[in-house]
Scaffold this motif. Structure first.
Motif, PDB file in Angstrom:
ATOM      1  N   LEU A  48       0.820  -1.209   0.000  1.00  0.00           N
ATOM      2  CA  LEU A  48       0.000   0.000   0.000  1.00  0.00           C
ATOM      3  C   LEU A  48       0.858   1.265   0.000  1.00  0.00           C
ATOM      4  O   LEU A  48       0.494   2.272  -0.621  1.00  0.00           O
ATOM      5  CB  LEU A  48      -0.941  -0.007   1.205  1.00  0.00           C
ATOM      6  N   ILE A  49       1.994   1.211   0.682  1.00  0.00           N
ATOM      7  CA  ILE A  49       2.907   2.364   0.673  1.00  0.00           C
ATOM      8  C   ILE A  49       3.396   2.628  -0.749  1.00  0.00           C
ATOM      9  O   ILE A  49       3.412   3.779  -1.224  1.00  0.00           O
ATOM     10  CB  ILE A  49       4.096   2.120   1.619  1.00  0.00           C
ATOM     11  N   SER A  61       2.560   5.794  -6.140  1.00  0.00           N
ATOM     12  CA  SER A  61       2.431   5.728  -7.602  1.00  0.00           C
ATOM     13  C   SER A  61       1.104   6.278  -8.117  1.00  0.00           C
ATOM     14  O   SER A  61       0.897   6.334  -9.333  1.00  0.00           O
ATOM     15  CB  SER A  61       2.589   4.274  -8.061  1.00  0.00           C
ATOM     16  N   VAL A  62       0.198   6.665  -7.232  1.00  0.00           N
ATOM     17  CA  VAL A  62      -1.109   7.162  -7.668  1.00  0.00           C
ATOM     18  C   VAL A  62      -1.247   8.634  -7.295  1.00  0.00           C
ATOM     19  O   VAL A  62      -0.456   9.167  -6.518  1.00  0.00           O
ATOM     20  CB  VAL A  62      -2.258   6.344  -7.034  1.00  0.00           C
ATOM     21  N   SER A  63      -2.265   9.253  -7.874  1.00  0.00           N
ATOM     22  CA  SER A  63      -2.465  10.673  -7.628  1.00  0.00           C
ATOM     23  C   SER A  63      -3.934  11.013  -7.799  1.00  0.00           C
ATOM     24  O   SER A  63      -4.601  10.483  -8.699  1.00  0.00           O
ATOM     25  CB  SER A  63      -1.626  11.511  -8.601  1.00  0.00           C
ATOM     26  N   GLU A  64      -4.433  11.910  -6.965  1.00  0.00           N
ATOM     27  CA  GLU A  64      -5.815  12.338  -7.091  1.00  0.00           C
ATOM     28  C   GLU A  64      -6.026  13.249  -8.286  1.00  0.00           C
ATOM     29  O   GLU A  64      -7.169  13.604  -8.595  1.00  0.00           O
ATOM     30  CB  GLU A  64      -6.282  13.044  -5.808  1.00  0.00           C
ATOM     31  N   SER A  65      -4.944  13.621  -8.983  1.00  0.00           N
ATOM     32  CA  SER A  65      -5.075  14.444 -10.178  1.00  0.00           C
ATOM     33  C   SER A  65      -4.523  13.742 -11.414  1.00  0.00           C
ATOM     34  O   SER A  65      -4.263  14.377 -12.431  1.00  0.00           O
ATOM     35  CB  SER A  65      -4.353  15.781  -9.983  1.00  0.00           C
ATOM     36  N   PHE A 113      -8.847   4.292  -3.167  1.00  0.00           N
ATOM     37  CA  PHE A 113      -8.876   2.951  -2.593  1.00  0.00           C
ATOM     38  C   PHE A 113      -7.659   2.708  -1.708  1.00  0.00           C
ATOM     39  O   PHE A 113      -7.768   2.077  -0.654  1.00  0.00           O
ATOM     40  CB  PHE A 113      -8.962   1.904  -3.706  1.00  0.00           C
ATOM     41  N   ALA A 114      -6.504   3.193  -2.126  1.00  0.00           N
ATOM     42  CA  ALA A 114      -5.301   3.020  -1.296  1.00  0.00           C
ATOM     43  C   ALA A 114      -5.440   3.790   0.005  1.00  0.00           C
ATOM     44  O   ALA A 114      -5.047   3.292   1.077  1.00  0.00           O
ATOM     45  CB  ALA A 114      -4.066   3.487  -2.065  1.00  0.00           C
TER      46      ALA A 114
END
Length: 518
Positions: free
Chosen positions: A177-178, A183-187, A198-199
């Motif tokens: 999860l870390i 690696s993800v972004s809300e934008s 989800f993360a």
């Protein structure tokens, strides 16, 4: 029938005209001298009318391209207490928005999914759009064409793996999860944005509660960008119009009323129906759970707004708040007169009463109570996703599929760096995702996240003694024209399935289903 096409000839004429209009649009520069074009569509009043569809608009004043209420030509624009029309008689939905922003409700905004009736609907634009569409309607799909969601994006597969291994390898999941959160972004792109929420939820990160204003503005943004609430209201209301087209006294029992926007649109249609205005329209309103433990003031405000509108429309209207606790409701809780035709509405409410067995006594009680009242029609709107009678890992997988489609549906209308889009996703989707999958919420108690697919609702409705009502050809055509008239992305589509379901889908993934029963 006053509100439906009775033969396939009308639908064929509609299809032919759609093709003809497209051809005419393409050759317009070469044929500018042609000012008049033949319209082969029958001029009928069929409930809701979509301007440019060839179906007559019951709200249209001859020779005037704008929408008017015939009865309101001499009304002052501010003559209604707590409810306004514009100076030309058009329904001013912004007044409804202002009443919410001014605190005329006490709901917890985060208990409602964005399609809830918590902010003004733009149904008037469906009825009154002055510009005819210039492209073909979205294709109508068969339910069997739905693809399987294969988690082909690595970030989505990694999130599902975390859910699958959460109880087996907690340390591995924490480390994964870390990495996912890095690696993800809300934008980012839609998959990255879904992965972000989800993360965060699986990491038990709960964002601060937004304000009521954030919720209302987010809903308005979503409603402008996507057709979800318009589709649900339009389809359910059309079923009620068709079932009550000749009725003089109409009684609507709304299980879970929120702000009553759905009924504002229905009252407009009833005021100008071909068979004449009903002698009386009555709404008995059971408050939505999200209105809190003291829903009385909110119900009164909703009743006042609807009463003001009905007065301007010249309708004899009665509004009755039903404040009896749900578990104490019975047939005598509602005053259903012998001369009334009853319609019962379950709009995005029953799923909140489900538990893992999907046979909760509360749902059965609600449906059997409705059946005991002998309604002419029952309308049911539910989200099309199985998040209830499944294990945690499959629940997360199904939720990933559902929310991936929702996030993707914002892409054509809202820029990725748009603050409005970020607010919609954070306020309306993010907290619901958190409530669904964050640690500690994996239990069998009734939950707003425990949605069910249409087949389970068919079983529950039939168990309670209801039979499906197949939607009219006009209702299905109208749903397609809704998508067309708003120039929505062609990735939206209407999906019909037996025995009488109409679903709104994004990229072949059904998200919201409406059905009618008797």
């Amino acid at each position: 029938m006053a509100y439906m096409c009775t033969d396939s000839g009308n639908l064929m004429a509609i299809a032919q005209q759609l093709i003809k209009q497209k051809q005419q649009q393409q050759s317009q520069q070469q044929q500018e001298e042609e000012q008049e074009q033949h319209n082969p569509w029958p001029n009928q009043t069929l409930g809701y009318a979509l301007t440019g569809s060839g179906i007559s608009d019951p709200f249209q004043i001859t020779g005037d391209p704008d929408f008017h209420f015939p009865l309101l030509e001499h009304e002052n624009a501010t003559g209604s207490k707590g409810f306004r029309f514009s100076s030309d008689g058009e329904f001013d939905s912004d007044e409804w928005m202002e009443s919410l922003l001014n605190g005329e409700t006490n709901q917890d905004p985060f208990l409602e999914f964005p399609i809830r009736l918590s902010a003004p609907s733009d149904l008037n634009r469906v009825i009154v759009s002055p510009h005819p569409p210039v492209s073909s309607p979205p294709p109508q799909l068969l339910a069997s064409e739905e693809p399987d969601f294969d988690l082909n994006r690595p970030v989505l597969k990694a999130i599902h793996d975390c859910a699958r291994l959460s109880n087996i390898k907690p340390d591995f999941v924490s480390e994964t999860l870390i990495k996912i959160r890095e690696s993800v972004s809300e934008s980012g792109d839609p998959a990255e944005r879904v992965g972000f929420y989800f993360a965060e939820a699986l990491s038990d990160k709960l964002s601060p509660a937004p304000s009521l204003e954030d919720f209302i503005f987010s809903y308005k943004t979503l409603n402008d960008a996507c057709p979800y609430s318009k589709f649900a209201h339009l389809t359910a209301n059309q079923a009620i119009l068709e079932a009550t087209q000749e009725s003089r006294n109409i009684h609507i029992l709304d299980f879970g009323i929120f702000q009553g926007i759905q009924w504002a649109a229905l009252l407009q249609a009833l005021a100008t129906r071909a068979s004449g205005k009903p002698a009386r329209v009555r709404i008995s309103a059971i408050p939505a759970p999200s209105l809190g433990e003291a829903p009385g003031p909110s119900l009164i405000a909703t009743g006042n707004r609807l009463s003001d509108l009905a007065t301007l429309l010249g309708l004899n209207f009665e509004f009755y708040p039903v404040l009896t606790p749900f578990h104490l409701l019975n047939g005598s809780s509602f005053r259903v007169d012998p001369d009334e035709v009853l319609a019962v509405n379950f709009m995005l409410e029953l799923y909140k009463l489900l538990d893992e067995t999907a046979t909760t006594t509360t749902v059965d009680t609600a449906l059997r109570l409705a059946r005991s009242l002998n309604p002419r029609i029952v309308t049911l709107g539910e989200y099309e996703v199985s998040l209830n009678r499944v294990g945690f890992a499959n629940r997360v997988k199904n939720a990933l599929r559902f929310y991936s489609a929702l996030f993707e549906s914002l892409e054509p209308s809202l820029e990725r760096d748009s603050m409005e889009r970020l607010r919609v996703e954070r306020v309306l989707f993010g907290r619901r995702i958190s409530d669904l999958v964050r640690p500690g919420n994996n239990n069998s108690k009734p939950s707003e996240g425990r949605m069910e697919e249409k087949e389970q609702w068919r079983v529950l409705m039939e168990k309670a003694g209801f039979e499906p009502v197949k939607p009219s050809n006009y209702a299905v055509s109208q749903a397609n024209l809704l998508l067309w008239n708003y120039h929505y992305s062609t990735l939206y589509s209407i999906v019909e399935s037996e025995p009488g379901f109409i679903s709104l889908a994004w990229n072949n993934v059904p998200l919201l289903t409406v059905s009618s029963w008797h």
